[in-house]
Write a protein that holds these residues in place. Structure first.
Motif, mmCIF file in Angstrom:
data_model
loop_
_atom_site.group_PDB
_atom_site.id
_atom_site.type_symbol
_atom_site.label_atom_id
_atom_site.label_comp_id
_atom_site.label_asym_id
_atom_site.label_seq_id
_atom_site.Cartn_x
_atom_site.Cartn_y
_atom_site.Cartn_z
ATOM 1 N N PRO A 112 21.037 -36.963 -35.111
ATOM 2 C CA PRO A 112 21.057 -35.559 -34.728
ATOM 3 C C PRO A 112 22.430 -34.956 -34.991
ATOM 4 N N GLY A 113 22.409 -33.753 -35.514
ATOM 5 C CA GLY A 113 23.655 -33.022 -35.683
ATOM 6 C C GLY A 113 24.560 -33.582 -36.758
ATOM 7 N N TYR B 295 16.106 -27.664 -30.956
ATOM 8 C CA TYR B 295 15.250 -28.184 -32.024
ATOM 9 C C TYR B 295 16.068 -28.446 -33.288
ATOM 10 N N ALA B 296 16.891 -27.474 -33.661
ATOM 11 C CA ALA B 296 17.708 -27.608 -34.880
ATOM 12 C C ALA B 296 18.656 -28.797 -34.751
ATOM 13 N N ARG B 297 19.215 -28.939 -33.560
ATOM 14 C CA ARG B 297 20.131 -30.049 -33.323
ATOM 15 C C ARG B 297 19.400 -31.386 -33.453
ATOM 16 N N TRP B 302 18.930 -26.430 -40.386
ATOM 17 C CA TRP B 302 19.907 -25.347 -40.320
ATOM 18 C C TRP B 302 19.223 -24.081 -39.850
ATOM 19 N N ILE B 303 20.014 -23.167 -39.266
ATOM 20 C CA ILE B 303 19.489 -21.856 -38.876
ATOM 21 C C ILE B 303 20.334 -20.778 -39.542
ATOM 22 N N VAL B 304 19.705 -19.894 -40.289
ATOM 23 C CA VAL B 304 20.425 -18.742 -40.838
ATOM 24 C C VAL B 304 20.094 -17.537 -39.964
ATOM 25 N N ALA B 328 26.256 -27.208 -31.812
ATOM 26 C CA ALA B 328 26.094 -28.321 -32.742
ATOM 27 C C ALA B 328 26.369 -27.941 -34.193
ATOM 28 N N ASN B 329 26.944 -26.751 -34.400
ATOM 29 C CA ASN B 329 27.270 -26.322 -35.763
ATOM 30 C C ASN B 329 26.067 -26.330 -36.700
#
Lengths: 503, 503
Positions: A112-113, B295-297, B302-304, B328-329
């Motif tokens: 993750p991450g 969720y993304a983490r 990635w999220i734009v 989490a960048n």
């Protein structure tokens, strides 16, 4: 390249015995399946750190997969740090890859991450294999500079003054300002024999954006594109970013060796610099021009003609553009104001065949929309009011003087080491080894330590292996810099032999 | 979409019995092989003109191929005119396809100079299936206009005067002018809770170029990307141009329905407009923001975050950016000066996590290089000298007045037909059918004939089928235009019933 593969074939022992298990009916792509199989082989030690993976060509044959599939799987391994690409040598299992895998576990989701996840395959490929496009320091002989012209700056400033008007409320024309497009058409008709209407012109943020637009419209990922070998690195990077399969065709003193075309499958497109091949400086001969055009017509390939520095012709007669010779609407023509005027304008142009206009118009709104109108209007007026020819004459005179000065100093001080070819066009000159050195990379590194930029031509090789040429820029070069630069370069050769690689 | 497929399954007789013969070990891609097999079936009459091809999902299952492979083969057929795509309905064999094939012969090479050859698959897909991005006429209710502000124009003109200096000789910083980047960081920290350093900022030619850069780096062709449904068309087109497999996730009054995520495979990236969902206008709720970030983490997506109009908030409290909540960048943040200042500036920005900076720096020189420096310096000074907040206050007051005027007139004159939702943010409002019409497309067409632009929201649907909403722009709308426009729109509903599709 082909030679390398057969020579090294028997050294590929363990990986040659590796056979991936892929299923074409699986929802996972073949590349993804191959990647997973390779990763498993790394994890369980069948593939060792330092081991060279078979070339994509060899692997494709042995594993019965498309070459692009193998390349994609390798790219993912590289992106995730399990393999490294060494320019001109191949792909190797990274040290610590096995340890990394056992620590991370088999599933990607278990990291993750992780910042390494999912940079696109094309970007990964460019980052790990292509030459870096990092900006060079403004030291003597750096390429691409154009010095300041007092008179031109004054004219531009005056014109700009009357265009400052932030009342304008709109995005501007998707193809660029009509006045600028018309002025470009008129200029190119006279100076380059380009035949087109303003409706075929797209104003861009310079050559790179013109190339990117063209490559996007004309080539799908995996399509083959023929480039000159050696080739201008940013164009090659742009092709790689668009997923093209790049094939180099060698260049001699008459430019692209079109007689070698018959050995290759027809490409989706050609990227060429016929007026002044970059970096070698050859002019594509008329018979070869006609041959290339006939080939493109017959096979339905596109030709992207990059006429990046045709404004600077010193001697001999300029040959008109390929675009002007094209009877079949296969040529796209691009040029830029970055050299002929100012790079900070970020203005160039792409001229496309009439049939392609709708495709370019359809995609532009989803990309950069269009360039800012202000600078376009300034340059349009500069052209329409007739300042451009006199500006180019002044610039050309200054550049010719810089060229002659640099060539003279090199011949005076470095004749033992460098054979200088005086270019009839452009802003760079090529210096060939007289035999005292064979590694342009080593010379370039040593020169940079002294504060001099000489670019190794082999950095631009696609499949050829010539390492005996250096590229020196003379634009924006002061007398002082020419003097200091050549003295320092002479010191480089006095102090070191560069003969190590001749043993 | 899934419902459609099962409903129409039994109507796909002949094509369902068609079974392509593809060989994964062939050097030709599976898509190319499938395309050739389909073309052969058209040529020998197994597939008839007008016949609907099976959906990519169904075909992938039956032919044991990846869905992307089927889509690619269909795209080639469409590009060459052998098939046509009908939005929301499917892909059909074109009339005259068989005749065309017998005339042209089987081999593509036999069509020398054909203008149809080899436009890239992605561009073909965008041209044949996506909504057109052609510019709309500047009629009442067109979206995206920002009216002229006398005071701001004066300030910008004065600042520009002192920056005109064409002595500058260089390309500029590949990420954009440091002064502008620093000013943007300071502005966004206060106004949007964005946390970043100037080193993470890339100045672009507006939002579209920021999205294109992000999509290129973050997604490979074939990667799945989750977008809000309905979705901003130019963003969707840009994703399609980058070869993404677009998946729509429905939106309700609290924004993206994150609870539906578990039914989908994890995407490479999300494209979202959390502050003011375009076009619906919902604000993504805090619980859903946290859910999306988690969720993304967890899945490494990635999220734009497209924060395109956050400057125009009229009521309620603005919710800080998703970027500011991200621990989490995983979030890339983009905004633009096209609405907040002037579209003709062509300036926007993309803020990327620190780990991604090298990838963006590596590819930018091969694309547009960088935006022109002049306008960047003007805007940097405008921000640094503190004019921006007052400018935004003036603009916001004017926009709020336009919004209230338009909403008032619509409620007064069109209450029988439209239910108006007053937006708390942005420059558009959504009008929902009260039940007297069900086809937003038909209303839009009839309105355009009267000289009024009302955008049908269904044009932005990805997989949903709501056709009961219209989008009206109120930015740059004069009192006169608001009056005339609403009168004309009322006439549209008086003169025609639009009830045909309710039978």
């Amino acid at each position: 390249m082909a030679d390398n593969i057969s020579l090294k074939r028997r050294r590929e022992g363990p990986s040659a015995s590796f056979r991936p298990n892929v299923d074409p009916s699986s929802p996972a792509s073949l590349a993804r399946q191959l990647y997973l199989a390779l990763r498993e082989a790394i994890a369980d030690g069948r593939l060792d750190a330092g081991e060279r993976l078979p070339s994509t060509r060899l692997a494709a044959g042995e594993w019965r997969l498309a070459r692009g599939t193998v390349a994609e799987a390798y790219d993912i391994l590289i992106a995730e740090g399990y393999a490294v690409a060494r320019q001109g040598s191949g792909t190797y299992i990274a040290s610590g890859a096995q340890e990394g895998l056992s620590k991370a576990g088999a599933a990607r989701q278990s990291e993750p991450g992780s910042p390494r996840r999912a940079i696109s395959v094309a970007v990964t490929r460019v980052m790990t294999t292509g030459p870096s496009l990092a900006r060079q320091k403004p030291l003597p002989f750096v390429t691409g500079r154009i010095g300041h012209d007092e008179r031109t700056a004054g004219l531009l400033n005056r014109i700009a003054g009357r265009h400052i008007n932030y009342a304008f409320d709109g995005y501007g024309d998707i193809q660029g300002e009509p006045a600028l497009r018309a002025a470009i058409v008129a200029h190119l008709a006279v100076s380059r024999g380009v035949r087109c209407a303003a409706e075929q012109v797209f104003i861009t943020a310079g050559t790179q954006q013109a190339l990117d637009l063209a490559f996007r419209v004309l080539a799908s990922p995996g399509d083959s594109v023929i480039v000159e070998d050696p080739c201008y690195p940013p164009a090659r990077q742009c092709l790689a970013l668009n997923g093209a399969e790049i094939v180099g065709l060698p260049v001699d003193h008459q430019g692209l060796m079109t007689e070698k075309l018959s050995a290759l499958p027809p490409p989706a497109l050609f990227y060429v610099t016929p007026s002044n091949q970059y970096p070698v400086g050859a002019v594509l001969s008329l018979p070869r021009r006609l041959e290339l055009l006939a080939y493109a017509r017959e096979h339905g390939s596109w030709i992207v003609e990059d006429d990046y520095d045709s404004e600077f012709r010193y001697d001999g007669h300029p040959i008109a553009s390929l675009q002007g010779l094209d009877q079949a609407n296969r040529v796209l023509y691009t040029g830029t104001f970055s050299k002929a005027l100012l790079p900070s304008l970020r203005l160039g142009y792409l001229i496309v065949p009439p049939d392609l206009v709708p495709a370019f118009r359809a995609i532009r709104p989803a990309l950069d929309v269009c360039p800012p109108t202000f600078q376009q209007r300034v340059v349009a007026d500069f052209l329409v009011e007739g300042y451009f020819p006199a500006h180019l004459r002044r610039l050309r005179d200054r550049l010719r003087a810089s060229r002659d000065l640099l060539a003279g100093l090199l011949r005076e001080r470095l004749a033992d080491h460098l054979c200088v070819v005086l270019p009839e066009q452009g802003i760079t000159l090529t210096a060939k080894s007289t035999g005292t050195w064979t590694s342009d990379m080593a010379v370039s590194r040593a020169a940079l330590e002294k504060g001099v930029v000489v670019m190794p031509l082999s950095r631009m090789n696609v499949a050829t292996s010539d390492t005996s040429r250096l590229l020196l820029g003379f634009s924006g070069l002061s007398e002082q810099e020419a003097d200091t630069g050549t003295r320092l370069l002479a010191e480089v050769f006095r102090e070191r032999a560069f003969a190590a690689e001749r043993r």
